[in-house]
Design an enzyme around this catalytic site. Structure first.
Site, PDB file in Angstrom:
ATOM      1  CE1 TYR A  96     -26.212 -14.186  -2.064  1.00 42.24           C
ATOM      2  CE2 TYR A  96     -23.843 -14.149  -1.441  1.00 42.24           C
ATOM      3  CZ  TYR A  96     -24.765 -13.575  -1.957  1.00 42.24           C
ATOM      4  OH  TYR A  96     -24.895 -12.130  -1.951  1.00 42.24           O
ATOM      5  CG  ASP A 101     -23.425 -14.060  -9.681  1.00 39.59           C
ATOM      6  OD1 ASP A 101     -23.544 -12.856  -9.744  1.00 39.59           O
ATOM      7  OD2 ASP A 101     -23.300 -14.623  -8.416  1.00 39.59           O
ATOM      8  NE  ARG A 152     -29.037  -5.230 -11.799  1.00 37.37           N
ATOM      9  CZ  ARG A 152     -29.510  -5.732 -10.454  1.00 37.37           C
ATOM     10  NH1 ARG A 152     -30.817  -5.948 -10.461  1.00 37.37           N
ATOM     11  NH2 ARG A 152     -28.687  -5.841  -9.402  1.00 37.37           N
ATOM     12  NE  ARG A 159     -21.893  -7.481  -8.274  1.00 35.83           N
ATOM     13  CZ  ARG A 159     -23.182  -7.766  -8.191  1.00 35.83           C
ATOM     14  NH1 ARG A 159     -24.061  -7.265  -8.903  1.00 35.83           N
ATOM     15  NH2 ARG A 159     -23.531  -8.368  -6.926  1.00 35.83           N
ATOM     16  NE  ARG A 168     -30.280 -10.033 -16.805  1.00 35.20           N
ATOM     17  CZ  ARG A 168     -31.428 -10.456 -16.501  1.00 35.20           C
ATOM     18  NH1 ARG A 168     -32.046 -11.069 -17.827  1.00 35.20           N
ATOM     19  NH2 ARG A 168     -32.155 -10.251 -15.541  1.00 35.20           N
TER      20      ARG A 168
HETATM   21  O1  1CP Z   1     -18.778  -6.081 -14.084  1.00 42.01           O
HETATM   22  C1  1CP Z   1     -18.577  -7.055 -12.906  1.00 42.01           C
HETATM   23  O2  1CP Z   1     -18.138  -6.745 -11.817  1.00 42.01           O
HETATM   24  C2  1CP Z   1     -18.701  -8.350 -13.333  1.00 42.01           C
HETATM   25  C3  1CP Z   1     -19.899  -8.960 -13.069  1.00 42.01           C
HETATM   26  C4  1CP Z   1     -20.220  -9.513 -11.711  1.00 42.01           C
HETATM   27  C5  1CP Z   1     -19.421  -9.624 -10.347  1.00 42.01           C
HETATM   28  C6  1CP Z   1     -18.108  -9.590 -10.341  1.00 42.01           C
HETATM   29  C7  1CP Z   1     -21.615  -9.942 -11.387  1.00 42.01           C
HETATM   30  C8  1CP Z   1     -22.753  -9.804 -12.322  1.00 42.01           C
HETATM   31  N1  1CP Z   1     -21.528 -10.430  -9.951  1.00 42.01           N
HETATM   32  C9  1CP Z   1     -20.516 -10.331  -9.554  1.00 42.01           C
HETATM   33  C10 1CP Z   1     -20.055 -10.646  -8.159  1.00 42.01           C
HETATM   34  C11 1CP Z   1     -21.221 -11.093  -6.978  1.00 42.01           C
HETATM   35  N2  1CP Z   1     -22.358 -11.694  -7.159  1.00 42.01           N
HETATM   36  C12 1CP Z   1     -20.990 -10.666  -5.637  1.00 42.01           C
HETATM   37  C13 1CP Z   1     -19.582 -10.234  -5.350  1.00 42.01           C
HETATM   38  C14 1CP Z   1     -19.440  -8.785  -5.308  1.00 42.01           C
HETATM   39  C15 1CP Z   1     -20.364  -7.656  -4.438  1.00 42.01           C
HETATM   40  O3  1CP Z   1     -20.401  -7.682  -3.435  1.00 42.01           O
HETATM   41  O4  1CP Z   1     -21.054  -7.067  -5.290  1.00 42.01           O
HETATM   42  C16 1CP Z   1     -22.085 -11.215  -4.963  1.00 42.01           C
HETATM   43  C17 1CP Z   1     -22.230 -10.946  -3.588  1.00 42.01           C
HETATM   44  C18 1CP Z   1     -23.015 -11.582  -6.143  1.00 42.01           C
HETATM   45  C19 1CP Z   1     -24.238 -12.329  -5.435  1.00 42.01           C
HETATM   46  C20 1CP Z   1     -25.413 -11.437  -6.338  1.00 42.01           C
HETATM   47  N3  1CP Z   1     -25.450 -12.073  -8.015  1.00 42.01           N
HETATM   48  C21 1CP Z   1     -26.391 -10.650  -6.208  1.00 42.01           C
HETATM   49  C22 1CP Z   1     -26.268  -9.953  -4.988  1.00 42.01           C
HETATM   50  C23 1CP Z   1     -27.553 -10.425  -4.053  1.00 42.01           C
HETATM   51  C24 1CP Z   1     -27.248  -9.916  -2.571  1.00 42.01           C
HETATM   52  O5  1CP Z   1     -27.178 -10.703  -1.757  1.00 42.01           O
HETATM   53  O6  1CP Z   1     -27.253  -8.768  -2.053  1.00 42.01           O
HETATM   54  C25 1CP Z   1     -27.068 -10.508  -7.457  1.00 42.01           C
HETATM   55  C26 1CP Z   1     -28.079  -9.527  -7.602  1.00 42.01           C
HETATM   56  C27 1CP Z   1     -26.427 -11.343  -8.249  1.00 42.01           C
HETATM   57  C28 1CP Z   1     -26.876 -11.340  -9.721  1.00 42.01           C
HETATM   58  C29 1CP Z   1     -26.133 -10.409 -10.737  1.00 42.01           C
HETATM   59  N4  1CP Z   1     -24.513 -10.665 -10.817  1.00 42.01           N
HETATM   60  C30 1CP Z   1     -24.128  -9.743 -11.840  1.00 42.01           C
HETATM   61  C31 1CP Z   1     -25.097  -9.161 -12.278  1.00 42.01           C
HETATM   62  C32 1CP Z   1     -25.024  -8.099 -13.386  1.00 42.01           C
HETATM   63  C33 1CP Z   1     -26.410  -9.357 -11.594  1.00 42.01           C
HETATM   64  C34 1CP Z   1     -27.752  -8.857 -11.890  1.00 42.01           C
HETATM   65  C35 1CP Z   1     -28.534  -9.824 -12.780  1.00 42.01           C
HETATM   66  C36 1CP Z   1     -29.418  -9.202 -13.703  1.00 42.01           C
HETATM   67  O7  1CP Z   1     -28.848  -8.905 -14.757  1.00 42.01           O
HETATM   68  O8  1CP Z   1     -30.456  -9.035 -13.382  1.00 42.01           O
END
Ligand code: 1CP
Length: 341
Positions: free
Chosen positions: A147, A72, A27, A23, A36
């Site tokens: 999910y 994502d 943010r 990640r 964003r």
């Molecule tokens: O920089 C990076 O790593 C690339 C971007 C990336 C990746 C690899 C994002 C952007 N999401 C992911 C993978 C992801 N998404 C995972 C696997 C990694 C992990 O375990 O952290 C998971 C579980 C998600 C699902 C997801 N998408 C969540 C988690 C919710 C939960 O169940 O706890 C969330 C909040 C998102 C939204 C998201 N994805 C990425 C960002 C930057 C965001 C936030 C959105 C925003 O800008 O508001």
């Protein structure tokens, strides 16, 4: 081209330990927030130029040794025909959870070039812009299924486990479809130019080792076996909270195993055998004072020496509250301390 990370993934000697953070685009970065502020998260994910820009941000700012495609894990699930929303402060939501045979039958196994061309276009744009290797990724089928079945994020995964225990045939049918979708999706990423692929199994750790081996790992093995037929890109499998699953993970087929912070790398190395390890700084350790942070990093580098190879990372995604200057300190410390050693 800085190929240190690629060489480490292949188990070759490197001048220093390569580092990237899960990640790393997102943010905690004001540069990301600025973009964003103008578009929704889903709009961002579907815009190759903006995705390219936010992927490059952390690499340019901190000097990471790899870039990870900005997208994502749920993007290809939308392509299966599901409605997907991202709610501010709540994360992803599937308003129509997949819990019945009819719902599973309705899911399509999408053709990536047709349904997610923006992801593949982002990869092509990034390959032209980057001087470090590009990581493509997907979720692992079990994590993705949680999910779909829960309708979003979960803490106890009741609906998912209920389906596993009460309707294993339905669960298997759903997982088969997600697996086929994910396999095609990762193959398309490799074809578009992704140089390493990481499979995120963020919720694997909620399963007993017995259930993990029956209801999660086989689908990962199938995806990796498919990939091996068409590409030699290194594959990283990250089973979060997976200390108790590590011995099973040896059979995933991946080259590199990602680790959270709950098990020291030297102990993991004994369990993981012939695998390169990636990890495993507690993301909240980035809130330590500089000297303490550097000590923790030195310790992880020392522990990592006992593995066949080591790629430095966090034990899970970076938190949005993380001060960017602490990331700078951490990346510099990994580079310097691993060179001295
Ligand atoms: O920089 C990076 O790593 C690339 C971007 C990336 C990746 C690899 C994002 C952007 N999401 C992911 C993978 C992801 N998404 C995972 C696997 C990694 C992990 O375990 O952290 C998971 C579980 C998600 C699902 C997801 N998408 C969540 C988690 C919710 C939960 O169940 O706890 C969330 C909040 C998102 C939204 C998201 N994805 C990425 C960002 C930057 C965001 C936030 C959105 C925003 O800008 O508001």
């Amino acid at each position: 081209m800085n190929d240190t990370f690629l060489r480490a993934c292949r188990g070759e000697q490197t001048d220093y330990t390569p580092v990237w953070f899960m990640r790393q685009a997102g943010r905690y970065l004001p540069e990301y927030q600025a973009i964003r502020g103008k578009v929704s998260f889903l709009e961002l994910c579907k815009n190759p130029e903006l995705c390219t820009e936010v992927t490059l941000q952390p690499v340019d700012i901190f000097g990471f040794d790899a870039a990870i495609l900005f997208s994502d894990i749920l993007i290809p699930m939308e392509a299966m025909g599901l409605k997907l929303e991202f709610h501010e402060n709540r994360g992803p939501v599937f308003p129509d959870p997949v819990r019945t045979e009819a719902a599973v039958k309705q899911l399509i196994v999408p053709e990536p070039e047709e349904t997610v061309p923006f992801v593949l276009e982002t990869i092509r744009l990034l390959r032209r812009a980057l001087k470090v290797p590009l990581i493509g990724f997907s979720g692992a089928p079990f994590t993705l299924a949680t999910y779909l079945i829960e309708g979003g994020s979960s803490k106890v995964f009741l609906e998912t486990k209920r389906m596993i225990y009460q309707e294993p045939t339905l669960y298997h049918a759903l997982l088969e479809k997600i697996t086929r979708c994910t396999s095609l999706y990762l193959q398309a990423q490799a074809r578009a130019g992704a140089q390493v692929l990481q499979i995120f199994d963020s919720w694997a750790g909620v399963l007993t080792p017995y259930d993990f081996e029956r209801f999660a790992l086989p689908y990962v093995q199938a995806i990796i076996a498919d990939l091996r037929q068409m590409t030699d890109v290194p594959i990283i499998y990250f089973a979060n909270n997976g200390a108790t699953l590590l011995e099973s993970c040896k059979t995933s087929g991946a080259d590199v195993l990602g680790l959270d912070w709950r098990l020291p790398l030297n102990k993991a190395a004994r369990l993981a055998g012939n695998h390169i390890l990636q990890g495993n700084l507690d993301p909240i350790a980035l809130f330590l004072p500089k000297e303490e942070l550097e000590k923790r990093i030195a310790l992880i580098l020392a522990e990592g020496k006992e593995a066949k190879g080591h790629i430095f990372n966090l034990g899970h995604g970076i938190l949005p509250q993380t001060p960017p200057e602490q990331v700078k300190i951490a990346v510099e410390a990994v580079h310097q301390l691993s060179q001295q050693a």
